[in-house]
Design a protein around this motif. Structure first.
Motif, PDB file in Angstrom:
ATOM      1  N   LEU A  66       0.858  -1.182   0.000  1.00 56.80           N
ATOM      2  CA  LEU A  66       0.000   0.000   0.000  1.00 56.80           C
ATOM      3  C   LEU A  66       0.891   1.228   0.000  1.00 56.80           C
ATOM      4  N   SER A  67       0.301   2.354  -0.312  1.00 57.42           N
ATOM      5  CA  SER A  67       1.025   3.602  -0.157  1.00 57.42           C
ATOM      6  C   SER A  67       1.047   3.954   1.324  1.00 57.42           C
ATOM      7  N   ALA A  68       2.190   4.395   1.801  1.00 60.46           N
ATOM      8  CA  ALA A  68       2.275   4.830   3.201  1.00 60.46           C
ATOM      9  C   ALA A  68       1.333   6.003   3.437  1.00 60.46           C
ATOM     10  N   GLU A  69       1.088   6.810   2.394  1.00 65.10           N
ATOM     11  CA  GLU A  69       0.197   7.964   2.523  1.00 65.10           C
ATOM     12  C   GLU A  69      -1.197   7.528   2.982  1.00 65.10           C
ATOM     13  N   VAL A  70      -1.682   6.409   2.484  1.00 71.37           N
ATOM     14  CA  VAL A  70      -3.000   5.905   2.877  1.00 71.37           C
ATOM     15  C   VAL A  70      -3.035   5.650   4.381  1.00 71.37           C
ATOM     16  N   LEU A  71      -1.995   5.012   4.896  1.00 69.36           N
ATOM     17  CA  LEU A  71      -1.949   4.732   6.332  1.00 69.36           C
ATOM     18  C   LEU A  71      -1.738   6.001   7.147  1.00 69.36           C
ATOM     19  N   TYR A  72      -0.934   6.927   6.626  1.00 68.57           N
ATOM     20  CA  TYR A  72      -0.711   8.192   7.335  1.00 68.57           C
ATOM     21  C   TYR A  72      -2.011   8.976   7.485  1.00 68.57           C
ATOM     22  N   ASP A  93       0.952   2.612  -8.824  1.00 67.71           N
ATOM     23  CA  ASP A  93       2.130   2.255  -9.605  1.00 67.71           C
ATOM     24  C   ASP A  93       3.157   1.537  -8.725  1.00 67.71           C
ATOM     25  N   PRO A  94       3.373   0.254  -8.974  1.00 74.75           N
ATOM     26  CA  PRO A  94       4.292  -0.513  -8.123  1.00 74.75           C
ATOM     27  C   PRO A  94       5.770  -0.211  -8.386  1.00 74.75           C
ATOM     28  N   VAL A  95       6.077   0.496  -9.463  1.00 73.28           N
ATOM     29  CA  VAL A  95       7.461   0.778  -9.821  1.00 73.28           C
ATOM     30  C   VAL A  95       8.045   1.906  -8.973  1.00 73.28           C
ATOM     31  N   LEU A  96       7.207   2.861  -8.557  1.00 70.69           N
ATOM     32  CA  LEU A  96       7.686   4.016  -7.805  1.00 70.69           C
ATOM     33  C   LEU A  96       7.959   3.672  -6.349  1.00 70.69           C
ATOM     34  N   ARG A  99       9.277   7.476  -1.602  1.00 71.03           N
ATOM     35  CA  ARG A  99       9.895   8.812  -1.710  1.00 71.03           C
ATOM     36  C   ARG A  99       9.568   9.449  -3.053  1.00 71.03           C
ATOM     37  N   GLN A 100       9.639   8.681  -4.142  1.00 70.98           N
ATOM     38  CA  GLN A 100       9.320   9.206  -5.462  1.00 70.98           C
ATOM     39  C   GLN A 100       7.856   9.633  -5.538  1.00 70.98           C
ATOM     40  N   ARG A 101       6.970   8.815  -4.977  1.00 66.66           N
ATOM     41  CA  ARG A 101       5.550   9.183  -4.950  1.00 66.66           C
ATOM     42  C   ARG A 101       5.349  10.502  -4.215  1.00 66.66           C
ATOM     43  N   GLN A 102       5.986  10.625  -3.057  1.00 67.10           N
ATOM     44  CA  GLN A 102       5.809  11.821  -2.240  1.00 67.10           C
ATOM     45  C   GLN A 102       6.297  13.066  -2.975  1.00 67.10           C
ATOM     46  N   VAL A 103       7.431  12.955  -3.665  1.00 66.84           N
ATOM     47  CA  VAL A 103       7.955  14.091  -4.426  1.00 66.84           C
ATOM     48  C   VAL A 103       6.975  14.472  -5.533  1.00 66.84           C
TER      49      VAL A 103
END
Length: 140
Positions: A66-72, A93-96, A99-103
């Motif tokens: 999962l994206s950490a953002e969802v849990l945050y 996107d499983p490739v990112l 940190r890349q997602r957050q940027v």
């Protein structure tokens, strides 16, 4: 009162993690190993007895894919952001990396803020004062 709010948030994130784990058909022990968190600690999180740190949430998110953002957001660490196709694509996107997602989210958010602050300009308005150069122009 404050302790009650913390306990409520811990239970909410814990039940959400449990639901995600069960939906992914991953055992508590498997997630514990994937996330690098002890089995008893993960169990306490799921039961709402412990409120995990952002670092532990990121590890659990990675284990659950999962994206950490969802849990945050669920834990109240980050505020909920408006839904968009762009966000959904990044989150899926499983490739990112996280940190890349957050940027990319930060850049996207800054563009959205900039566009909301600027006067509305349509694509046709933006190009109306641009003169197109053609061979015909040079002959005349």
């Amino acid at each position: 009162m404050a302790a009650r709010v913390v306990n409520s948030a811990a239970q909410d994130i814990g039940s959400f993690i449990r639901a995600q784990r069960e939906g992914a058909q991953v055992s508590l022990r498997q997630l514990s190993k994937l996330a690098g968190v002890s089995n008893p600690y993960l169990s306490q999180i799921e039961r709402g007895l412990r409120k995990p740190s952002a670092e532990v949430l990121a590890q659990i998110a990675k284990g659950l894919r999962l994206s950490a953002e969802v849990l945050y957001v669920r834990a109240g660490i980050l505020e909920d952001r408006p839904q968009s196709a762009f966000r959904d694509a990044l989150l899926g996107d499983p490739v990112l990396t996280e940190r890349q997602r957050q940027v990319l989210f930060d850049i996207y958010d800054s563009f959205c803020r900039e566009n909301q602050a600027a006067p509305t300009e349509t694509a046709s308005d933006a190009g109306s004062d641009i003169r197109h150069h053609t061979d015909f122009d040079e002959e005349n």
